[in-house]
Design a protein around this motif. Structure first.
Motif, mmCIF file in Angstrom:
data_model
loop_
_atom_site.group_PDB
_atom_site.id
_atom_site.type_symbol
_atom_site.label_atom_id
_atom_site.label_comp_id
_atom_site.label_asym_id
_atom_site.label_seq_id
_atom_site.Cartn_x
_atom_site.Cartn_y
_atom_site.Cartn_z
ATOM 1 N N LYS A 374 0.670 -1.052 -0.067
ATOM 2 C CA LYS A 374 -0.147 -0.060 -0.009
ATOM 3 C C LYS A 374 0.838 1.299 0.067
ATOM 4 N N GLN A 375 2.113 1.219 0.729
ATOM 5 C CA GLN A 375 2.940 2.160 0.782
ATOM 6 C C GLN A 375 3.698 2.658 -0.633
ATOM 7 N N HIS A 376 4.074 1.397 -1.299
ATOM 8 C CA HIS A 376 4.555 1.564 -2.916
ATOM 9 C C HIS A 376 3.224 2.225 -3.660
ATOM 10 N N LEU A 377 2.040 1.886 -3.407
ATOM 11 C CA LEU A 377 0.915 2.404 -4.313
ATOM 12 C C LEU A 377 0.796 3.935 -4.059
ATOM 13 N N SER A 378 1.009 4.168 -2.690
ATOM 14 C CA SER A 378 0.810 5.369 -2.549
ATOM 15 C C SER A 378 1.906 6.355 -2.880
ATOM 16 N N ASP A 379 3.048 5.891 -3.004
ATOM 17 C CA ASP A 379 4.284 6.489 -3.450
ATOM 18 C C ASP A 379 4.060 6.677 -5.125
ATOM 19 N N ALA A 380 3.746 5.786 -5.585
ATOM 20 C CA ALA A 380 3.361 5.796 -6.997
ATOM 21 C C ALA A 380 2.285 6.696 -7.493
ATOM 22 N N LEU A 381 1.141 6.863 -6.790
ATOM 23 C CA LEU A 381 0.015 8.016 -7.105
ATOM 24 C C LEU A 381 0.721 9.144 -6.687
ATOM 25 N N SER A 382 1.213 9.666 -5.815
ATOM 26 C CA SER A 382 1.982 10.794 -5.592
ATOM 27 C C SER A 382 2.919 11.239 -6.583
ATOM 28 N N HIS A 383 3.512 10.136 -7.311
ATOM 29 C CA HIS A 383 4.524 10.615 -8.285
ATOM 30 C C HIS A 383 4.172 10.221 -9.759
ATOM 31 N N CYS A 384 3.005 9.688 -10.071
ATOM 32 C CA CYS A 384 2.699 9.384 -11.209
ATOM 33 C C CYS A 384 2.811 10.714 -12.359
ATOM 34 N N ASN A 385 2.971 10.294 -13.494
ATOM 35 C CA ASN A 385 3.038 11.259 -14.485
ATOM 36 C C ASN A 385 2.518 10.990 -15.832
ATOM 37 N N PRO A 386 1.192 11.021 -16.042
ATOM 38 C CA PRO A 386 0.636 10.508 -17.164
ATOM 39 C C PRO A 386 1.070 11.264 -18.575
ATOM 40 N N GLU A 387 1.508 12.370 -18.216
ATOM 41 C CA GLU A 387 1.910 13.341 -19.568
ATOM 42 C C GLU A 387 3.316 12.753 -20.261
ATOM 43 N N LYS A 388 3.935 12.092 -19.427
ATOM 44 C CA LYS A 388 5.301 11.349 -19.811
ATOM 45 C C LYS A 388 5.051 10.104 -20.667
ATOM 46 N N MET A 389 3.849 9.557 -20.591
ATOM 47 C CA MET A 389 3.252 8.368 -21.214
ATOM 48 C C MET A 389 2.538 8.823 -22.637
ATOM 49 N N LYS A 390 1.928 9.928 -22.769
ATOM 50 C CA LYS A 390 1.144 10.335 -23.822
ATOM 51 C C LYS A 390 1.900 10.088 -24.938
ATOM 52 N N GLY A 391 3.158 10.242 -25.201
ATOM 53 C CA GLY A 391 3.719 10.035 -26.424
ATOM 54 C C GLY A 391 4.255 8.635 -26.710
ATOM 55 N N LEU A 392 3.788 7.745 -25.834
ATOM 56 C CA LEU A 392 4.145 6.298 -25.996
ATOM 57 C C LEU A 392 2.982 5.482 -26.402
ATOM 58 N N ILE A 393 1.776 5.882 -25.982
ATOM 59 C CA ILE A 393 0.640 4.860 -25.837
ATOM 60 C C ILE A 393 0.054 4.761 -27.452
ATOM 61 N N TYR A 394 0.580 5.633 -28.217
ATOM 62 C CA TYR A 394 0.003 5.947 -29.531
ATOM 63 C C TYR A 394 0.822 5.150 -30.681
ATOM 64 N N GLU A 395 1.777 4.457 -30.270
ATOM 65 C CA GLU A 395 2.691 3.906 -31.350
ATOM 66 C C GLU A 395 1.824 2.765 -32.072
ATOM 67 N N THR A 396 2.287 2.413 -33.233
ATOM 68 C CA THR A 396 1.609 1.812 -34.086
ATOM 69 C C THR A 396 1.494 0.332 -33.754
ATOM 70 N N SER A 397 0.200 -0.287 -33.742
ATOM 71 C CA SER A 397 0.068 -1.704 -33.275
ATOM 72 C C SER A 397 1.155 -2.704 -33.651
ATOM 73 N N SER A 398 1.861 -2.365 -35.013
ATOM 74 C CA SER A 398 2.746 -3.179 -35.539
ATOM 75 C C SER A 398 3.842 -3.633 -34.514
ATOM 76 N N ARG A 399 4.072 -2.400 -33.717
ATOM 77 C CA ARG A 399 5.328 -2.624 -32.660
ATOM 78 C C ARG A 399 4.878 -3.316 -31.496
ATOM 79 N N ALA A 400 3.616 -3.329 -31.158
ATOM 80 C CA ALA A 400 3.001 -3.694 -30.107
ATOM 81 C C ALA A 400 2.942 -5.243 -30.009
#
Length: 400
Positions: A374-400
């Motif tokens: 639960k402490q790990h999850l709490s730390d993750a939620l306080s430091h999570c950064n969805p903006e850093k992932m925005k550029g990655l999630i739309y890569e083409t499915s051929s690479r998925a």
């Protein structure tokens, strides 16, 4: 005389370089160059495109290999082009620079280059028959031309496509430009500069660089170029210095990124430190760290399962996932980026996979009573950064 009559006469009488015969049989009004073109004869430079296509497909082919490549031996047997039902088709020649023991070089042809060789043999047959009747050994060679019209057939010479040659023969340059206009948007000086760079050597170098870009291996590049062994100095002749320097530093950067990921995997600041540049990089990290094998002494500390039960896949009742602040931060950030995506239908498969896994892990931690998780999850939620992932999630499915 129409074209049908011209061709019928040529088919009956074969090739001749006698000016009196040519004027009497075909018409003195037709220039020899134009007549040769109508009859499809291999005049000067006409076999060069075939040679270029061969080199593009088989970069181990060199200028010396093609020069005076022997098709038939003295007995008339075909030795330079071998077709087999089981081992494929081969072009066989010699590359003197490889030394006497390695001078014979066999190039395995593919269907398109096999067709090229067969076309060359058909195109040069009239010249070959002419030379053979006169006991001229040049008939045995694969590449034979008849000059700029009806000259005595001889070994094919490579056309000089360079600035000085173009300056001395402007009409020849204009002809080449016209031929290339339908295949490129380059025009005028830009097209001339391009044509001046076309040669067997530059085509080999370009093909070698393509192999290097695909494999990231100088050894594979050396193999593709037909080198008997890998030679660093020899490679520098083909691989542009800028590209070589880029990939050399690229591997250094990969190792550096690996050290950073390993050192920061227990920290919630992993995302900031690693700065993943692609979904493939993130996928590799999570696969190696989040889904790594859990040691037997941790997964079964009481030794309650027998060896047979441990190894049987159908007896596995649960999946064990390695969790720490760094991994949890990456998973939660990715999950939130996927949930907030404006075009969810374009999200790549790997991003969806890890986002689904993150939801299940978060639900499991919230349902349980493990304080550390639960402490790990709490730390993750306080430091999570969805903006850093925005550029990655739309890569083409051929690479998925």
């Amino acid at each position: 005389m129409n074209l049908n009559n011209l061709c019928a006469t040529f088919e009956r009488d074969g090739f001749s370089n006698d000016s009196y015969y040519i004027n009497a049989r075909y018409s003195a009004k037709i220039s020899k160059g134009h007549l040769a073109e109508l009859l499809g004869l291999p005049t000067h430079g006409k076999l060069f495109p075939f040679q270029c296509l061969l080199v593009i497909e088989h970069p181990e082919i060199t200028h010396s290999f093609l020069k005076k490549l022997i098709l038939h031996d003295k007995n008339g047997d075909m030795v330079g082009f071998k077709k087999t039902a089981t081992e494929g088709n081969w072009l066989i020649g010699y590359k003197d620079r490889r030394g006497s023991k390695l001078s014979e070089q066999k190039v395995k042809l593919n269907p398109s280059t096999t067709e090229l060789i067969e076309k060359i043999i058909k195109i040069t047959k009239p010249l070959r028959d002419f030379l053979k009747e006169r006991h001229d050994d040049t008939w045995r060679e694969l590449f034979i031309t008849c000059g700029f019209g009806f000259s005595t057939p001889s070994s094919a010479e490579y056309p000089s496509w360079n600035k000085s040659a173009f300056k001395g023969h402007p009409k020849y340059l204009d002809m080449l430009k016209d031929q290339f206009h339908g295949h490129t948007t380059r025009r005028d000086g830009e097209l001339e500069a391009f044509l001046a760079r076309v040669s067997i050597s530059t085509l080999r170098a370009s093909s070698g660089v393509l192999v290097y870009l695909k494999t990231k291996s100088v050894a594979e590049m050396a193999k593709a170029l037909g080198h008997a062994r890998y030679d660093t100095l020899l490679m520098k002749r083909y691989l542009p210095e800028a590209i070589l320097a880029f990939f050399q530093t690229r591997w250094i950067r990969i190792f550096q990124k690996g050290f950073i990921c390993e050192a920061m995997k227990d920290s919630p600041y992993l995302l900031e430190a690693a700065n993943f540049s692609s979904m493939e990089d993130l996928h590799s990290f999570l696969t190696n760290h989040a889904l790594k094998c859990v040691p037997q002494h941790l997964s079964n500390p009481e030794h309650t399962m027998t060896e047979k039960e441990t190894s049987a896949d159908h007896n596995i009742k649960q999946v064990l996932i390695s969790i720490d602040p760094g991994i949890m931060t990456a998973l939660v950030s990715l999950e939130k980026a996927v949930d907030a995506a404006s075009t969810p239908e374009k999200i790549c498969g790997r991003a969806t996979y890890w986002a689904d896994l993150s939801r299940k892990v978060v639900a499991e931690i919230n349902r349980g009573n493990d304080y550390l998780l639960k402490q790990h999850l709490s730390d993750a939620l306080s430091h999570c950064n969805p903006e850093k992932m925005k550029g990655l999630i739309y890569e083409t499915s051929s690479r998925a």
